[in-house]
Every structure is written in structure tokens, then in C-alpha cells.
Design an enzyme around this catalytic site. Structure first.
Site, PDB file in Angstrom:
ATOM      1  N   THR A  13      40.533  48.960  42.909  1.00 21.05           N
ATOM      2  CA  THR A  13      40.933  49.948  42.279  1.00 21.05           C
ATOM      3  C   THR A  13      39.917  51.209  42.306  1.00 21.05           C
ATOM      4  O   THR A  13      40.164  52.327  42.116  1.00 21.05           O
ATOM      5  CB  THR A  13      40.950  49.675  40.520  1.00 21.05           C
ATOM      6  OG1 THR A  13      41.988  48.679  40.250  1.00 21.05           O
ATOM      7  CG2 THR A  13      41.266  50.690  39.809  1.00 21.05           C
ATOM      8  N   ASP A  56      43.757  44.245  48.858  1.00 20.71           N
ATOM      9  CA  ASP A  56      44.374  44.267  47.293  1.00 20.71           C
ATOM     10  C   ASP A  56      43.890  43.188  46.880  1.00 20.71           C
ATOM     11  O   ASP A  56      44.363  41.970  46.829  1.00 20.71           O
ATOM     12  CB  ASP A  56      45.789  44.468  47.703  1.00 20.71           C
ATOM     13  CG  ASP A  56      46.540  44.598  46.256  1.00 20.71           C
ATOM     14  OD1 ASP A  56      46.020  44.324  45.242  1.00 20.71           O
ATOM     15  OD2 ASP A  56      47.726  45.338  46.217  1.00 20.71           O
ATOM     16  N   SER A  57      43.215  43.485  45.773  1.00 25.40           N
ATOM     17  CA  SER A  57      42.790  42.191  44.786  1.00 25.40           C
ATOM     18  C   SER A  57      43.758  41.279  44.619  1.00 25.40           C
ATOM     19  O   SER A  57      43.323  39.893  44.398  1.00 25.40           O
ATOM     20  CB  SER A  57      42.144  42.488  43.719  1.00 25.40           C
ATOM     21  OG  SER A  57      41.499  41.752  42.769  1.00 25.40           O
ATOM     22  N   THR A  88      39.197  43.968  40.662  1.00 24.24           N
ATOM     23  CA  THR A  88      39.037  43.491  39.074  1.00 24.24           C
ATOM     24  C   THR A  88      39.887  41.903  39.467  1.00 24.24           C
ATOM     25  O   THR A  88      39.311  41.186  38.601  1.00 24.24           O
ATOM     26  CB  THR A  88      38.980  43.910  38.024  1.00 24.24           C
ATOM     27  OG1 THR A  88      40.244  44.635  37.906  1.00 24.24           O
ATOM     28  CG2 THR A  88      38.075  45.297  38.031  1.00 24.24           C
ATOM     29  N   ASP A  89      40.942  41.924  39.694  1.00 28.00           N
ATOM     30  CA  ASP A  89      41.799  40.847  39.438  1.00 28.00           C
ATOM     31  C   ASP A  89      41.340  39.342  40.058  1.00 28.00           C
ATOM     32  O   ASP A  89      41.316  38.556  39.461  1.00 28.00           O
ATOM     33  CB  ASP A  89      43.307  41.055  40.086  1.00 28.00           C
ATOM     34  CG  ASP A  89      44.381  41.977  39.245  1.00 28.00           C
ATOM     35  OD1 ASP A  89      43.986  42.483  38.139  1.00 28.00           O
ATOM     36  OD2 ASP A  89      45.366  42.468  40.001  1.00 28.00           O
ATOM     37  N   THR A 159      34.422  35.390  34.293  1.00 30.97           N
ATOM     38  CA  THR A 159      35.649  35.422  34.259  1.00 30.97           C
ATOM     39  C   THR A 159      36.357  36.507  33.619  1.00 30.97           C
ATOM     40  O   THR A 159      35.730  37.338  32.701  1.00 30.97           O
ATOM     41  CB  THR A 159      36.347  34.305  33.449  1.00 30.97           C
ATOM     42  OG1 THR A 159      37.873  34.181  33.511  1.00 30.97           O
ATOM     43  CG2 THR A 159      36.303  34.326  32.015  1.00 30.97           C
ATOM     44  N   CYS A 272      40.167  25.399  27.554  1.00 31.80           N
ATOM     45  CA  CYS A 272      39.368  26.234  26.473  1.00 31.80           C
ATOM     46  C   CYS A 272      38.436  27.018  27.210  1.00 31.80           C
ATOM     47  O   CYS A 272      37.867  26.624  28.110  1.00 31.80           O
ATOM     48  CB  CYS A 272      38.542  25.342  25.449  1.00 31.80           C
ATOM     49  SG  CYS A 272      39.574  24.070  24.541  1.00 31.80           S
TER      50      CYS A 272
END
Length: 334
Positions: A13, A56-57, A88-89, A159, A272
Site C-alpha cells: 500500500t 501484491d501483499s 501489510t496483509d 501479527t 488463542c
């Protein structure tokens, strides 16, 4: 080694602009970036290299981890540190993979990017890049880190936790390495020391590792259908709580046992965000341990997936992969 920092633009991005079809990679991004940074005091000298084909991520493939690592390694001795601009993805996935491919790094590699493109109003791009540049020039360590918002995180502990916030990344089971505000606070005690270089350039098979999320109604047949693929060599099992499966489901443990017997390395990672897998805490988890499933401690999904990919691409023996997976290699588990 000079005091310069290399900025490697891989896509994402940060380097996009509006088009009739939505955001697309913008031409001349490097020149725009240099103009934006010109005259900003306190930044280290830097060079910019752009991949010929921006990634492209969302379309990232494991083979592109090798492409990124190769660009860094080819210039390793020429720079004080490195900043990798990335979408970022999948930024946390790449940060995790690079940490296992660049083990023993003796200078920092910091991934960053933006939620809003550089050329858009209210972009977070410049703040992220400026902080990453300063940290890449200042840190005396071999961390493969991820900087976003205000914090530097260990790459293989990070993450993506928000699709909208500027603080888009978190590190659920490990503290931040640095906080950037009016001052830059670096937690030196958390930084990995530089080590002997043990760089790897694996040839990845994208089908070698799969992820299976345990859910109500998961059947043995579904497990068999996934693990019967002859290309599959590793499976990240995302289980309940401390590492539990529904053992009342007929044949589910047996299906996993068949996969392990065929040489598939199965690792058990909790769904979790906080806390580790403890396979002996409940009977269902103990059953997984008996059939050879390896607990992933408190690793992120991204880190467990990348670690398994790198180990399988560099080791042929499943037993060796299981041993190394259970061993902390570069700060990826507590």
C-alpha cells in the site's frame, strides 16, 4: 560497511496510488519517496532499491521470501541496516520467514509499510519509514523486526491485528523491542545479539505446508482429504485452548496419526492470541503428543507456518524437522 541504510521496496500500500480500479502500484515511487524525505533532519543516508515486479501483499508466495532475502544478502556487507517496505496483509508472514532465513544476522532488518498510501492525505507512511530508518541505523543487533505505528516488534512474534488502525500490528506473547514517541525507547535487554551468519536460500514448494483450523464438526474425512496430498509435508493445526481437539469425533486422532506416519510434520498451535500450547494439560492434547504432533509453544500462526516451511525446505528428515521446530532458533517462542 558504511553507515548507510538500504531501503528495499517490495510493494504494498505504501507505494500505491488511486486508479479507476482501486489502488495500484504507482510509477516513479522511488523519486516521490526521495522528494518526501528530502530535507528531513536526523535521518541516516540511504539508498533505495525496488523489486522489478512489486508484490501484491495478498498474492505473496513463499518463493518471494527467497527473492527478498537474496536482495538483502547480495548487499549485506555494504550497509549498516536494512528497511524492507512491504504490504501489510502478509508483512508478519514475511518478517517471520526472513527471521529463519537470516539466522545469525549481525545487523537489523526492519519491515514496515503503511495503511494509507504515501501520496494520500493522512498517510502513516512517512512516520513509519522515518522511524524504521532511524532504528535500522541505530540498533546494534541482528533483529529481524517489524515497525508499525509506534512500536518495533520482533518480526517472528508479530501479527496483524487491525485492518483499520495505524497501530495495525501486535505481539501477543512478547514485549515490544522499542517504543517511538517524543523519544525513542529501546529495550536493549530484549534484543537478539548478533551471531554467526547462517543464511539460507530455500527453494520453497507452496504446497508443502497447510493450515487446518479445528472447528466444531471437523471430521476425520476432512483431515484425510487435506493430508492425502502427496506434496504436503507439514501441517499447522490450530487447536482449541491449550492445544485440544474434539476427541469424541470418531477417527480424528487416527487420521492425524496416519498423516504423521506418512512423514507429515504436524505442529499444534493454539487459536488463542495469548498463551502457549500445553499438550499434556488435557487428555486430548496428550493424545496428540503420543502420535508425534509437535507443540508450537506460544508462536504466532505466521511464525509457525514460516518456520515449518523453511525447515522442510532445508531438511529432508521429518524427525529432524520435528526436533528443530520444537527448538527456539531466533526468539520465536518463549
Amino acid at each position: 560497511m558504511s553507515g548507510r541504510v538500504l531501503v528495499l521496496h517490495t510493494g504494498g500500500t505504501i507505494g500505491m496510488a488511486r486508479s479507476p480500479d482501486g489502488y495500484r502500484p504507482m510509477p516513479g515511487f522511488g523519486a516521490v519517496l526521495r522528494r518526501q524525505l528530502a530535507g528531513v533532519s536526523g535521518l541516516p543516508a540511504f539508498d533505495l532499491v525496488e523489486l522489478p515486479q512489486p508484490i501484491d501483499s495478498a498474492n505473496l508466495q513463499p518463493a518471494q521470501w527467497t527473492t527478498i532475502a537474496a536482495e538483502l544478502v547480495a548487499r549485506w556487507d555494504d550497509y549498516r541496516g536494512f528497511v524492507v517496505l512491504h504490504g501489510t496483509d502478509t508483512m508478519a508472514w514475511t518478517a517471520s520467514a526472513l527471521s529463519f532465513m537470516l539466522r545469525g544476522a549481525d545487523r537489523p532488518v526492519i519491515l514496515t509499510g503503511a495503511q494509507v498510501p504515501l501520496v494520500e492525505p493522512r498517510s502513516d507512511a512517512l512516520a513509519n519509514l522515518q522511524a524504521a530508518l532511524v532504528l535500522a541505523a541505530r540498533l546494534e543487533c541482528g533483529e529481524i523486526g517489524l515497525f508499525f505505528g509506534r512500536r518495533l516488534l520482533r518480526g517472528n512474534r508479530s501479527t496483524k491485528s487491525s485492518s483499520t488502525a495505524f497501530d495495525a500490528f501486535s505481539s501477543p506473547n512478547a514485549p515490544a523491542l522499542a517504543e517511538v514517541g517524543i523519544e525513542i525507547g529501546i529495550d536493549a535487554g530484549q534484543l537478539l545479539p548478533a551471531g554467526a551468519r547462517d543464511f539460507a536460500r530455500p527453494v520453497f514448494d507452496p504446497r508443502a505446508v497447510a493450515v487446518l483450523t479445528v472447528h466444531p464438526g471437523l471430521s476425520a474425512r476432512q483431515v484425510d482429504a487435506l493430508t492425502d496430498d502427496p506434496a504436503l509435508r507439514g501441517l499447522v493445526l490450530c487447536s482449541y485452548g491449550a492445544g485440544n481437539l474434539p476427541d469424541a469425533e470418531p477417527g480424528l486422532i487416527d487420521a492425524l496419526a496416519r498423516a504423521v506416519a506418512r512423514g507429515v510434520v504436524v505442529v499444534n498451535r493454539t487459536q488463542c492470541a495469548h498463551g502457549p500450547v500445553v499438550q499434556g494439560a488435557y487428555a486430548t492434547g496428550a493424545a496428540l503428543a503420543r502420535i508425534g504432533v509437535v507443540p508450537a509453544a506460544d508462536m504466532t500462526l505466521e511464525s509457525a507456518f514460516a518456520k515449518l516451511h523453511v525447515l522442510l525446505a532445508t531438511h529432508a528428515d521429518p524427525a529432524r524437522v520435528r526436533t528443530l521446530f520444537a527448538t527456539a532458533l531466533c526468539g520465536e517462542m518463549s
